[in-house]
Design a protein around this motif. Structure first.
Motif, mmCIF file in Angstrom:
data_model
loop_
_atom_site.group_PDB
_atom_site.id
_atom_site.type_symbol
_atom_site.label_atom_id
_atom_site.label_comp_id
_atom_site.label_asym_id
_atom_site.label_seq_id
_atom_site.Cartn_x
_atom_site.Cartn_y
_atom_site.Cartn_z
ATOM 1 N N GLU A 107 10.590 43.220 120.649
ATOM 2 C CA GLU A 107 9.796 41.989 120.559
ATOM 3 C C GLU A 107 8.751 41.930 121.666
ATOM 4 O O GLU A 107 7.568 41.668 121.415
ATOM 5 C CB GLU A 107 10.716 40.765 120.624
ATOM 6 N N PHE A 111 6.117 43.558 119.202
ATOM 7 C CA PHE A 111 5.784 42.387 118.384
ATOM 8 C C PHE A 111 4.870 41.420 119.129
ATOM 9 O O PHE A 111 3.883 40.936 118.577
ATOM 10 C CB PHE A 111 7.067 41.666 117.955
ATOM 11 N N HIS A 173 11.472 35.868 118.748
ATOM 12 C CA HIS A 173 10.358 36.008 117.808
ATOM 13 C C HIS A 173 9.844 34.663 117.294
ATOM 14 O O HIS A 173 8.742 34.589 116.727
ATOM 15 C CB HIS A 173 10.795 36.846 116.604
#
Length: 219
Positions: A107, A111, A173
């Motif tokens: 993440e 991400f 997230h």
């Protein structure tokens, strides 16, 4: 003697601040959200820099402890309050923690960079009357799309990223994904992938995150 609530400095609409708030709520830990007016550069004042040397949000204080990186703060909260609230948030054994950590790294390293660019360019730049960078948007949408293909495969094998239980890996997230799904026209990045869509629907409907969203709506 009553224990003073933890203090979280920063606006609830900040993705990093909201990550910490969701964690605190999951762990049923009392906290006080202290506003930081970034438009007035309160995050650059000397007193604030004593607890957040980089002049960013959040800053976090728990009695005599000060921390400033949202993922580290979440780990700390989970470790200190392991017996409170939802106890699966940071795993209950070394292997579970390692699995959570590796997806937290995914993440943070894979991400967060493209999704943060997209959140700023698509959700915040228009509000701030800043011209959008279409090339930057295309580049980061491509990066995020490729990553979510990997997530979709993983989520076809397990209910959540780190296994069968919701964890910090999923929670981390929530902030950026929330803006992309609800405040931009790139919702299909999540909804066009069957397993990602199922995962997103489940994690975004947790009571903790709904409470954070309510806090974001309060001016």
């Amino acid at each position: 003697m009553a224990i003073a609530p933890a203090k979280v400095y920063g606006p609830a609409f900040s993705t990093a601040v909201s990550r910490v708030l969701a964690c605190l709520i999951e762990k049923d830990v009392q906290f006080e959200l202290i506003p930081v007016n970034m438009a007035k550069a309160e995050h650059k004042k000397p007193d604030y820099l004593k607890i957040q040397p980089f002049g960013q949000v959040p800053a976090f204080q728990d009695e005599s402890t000060s921390l400033f990186e949202s993922r580290a703060i979440c780990r700390y909260i989970c470790e200190k309050h392991h017996d409170k609230g939802y106890n699966g948030l940071y795993g209950t054994n070394p292997l579970a923690k390692a699995s959570i950590d590796q997806w937290l790294e995914a993440e943070g390293q894979s991400f967060n960079p493209p999704s943060s660019v997209l959140v700023f360019q698509l959700a915040f730049a228009p509000r701030m009357k800043i011209k959008q960078d279409e090339k930057l948007i295309r580049q980061n949408e491509d990066k995020l799309s490729k990553l979510l293909d990997i997530y979709d495969k993983r989520l076809g094998e397990s209910r959540f990223l780190a296994g069968e239980d919701f964890s910090l890996a999923d929670l981390s997230h929530l902030p950026n994904a929330h803006y992309l799904v609800n405040a931009t026209d790139r919702k299909e990045l999540f909804t066009s992938r069957k397993n990602v869509e199922r995962w997103w629907s489940e994690i975004s409907n947790r009571d903790s995150w709904n409470k954070v969203v309510d806090m974001q709506k309060q001016k």
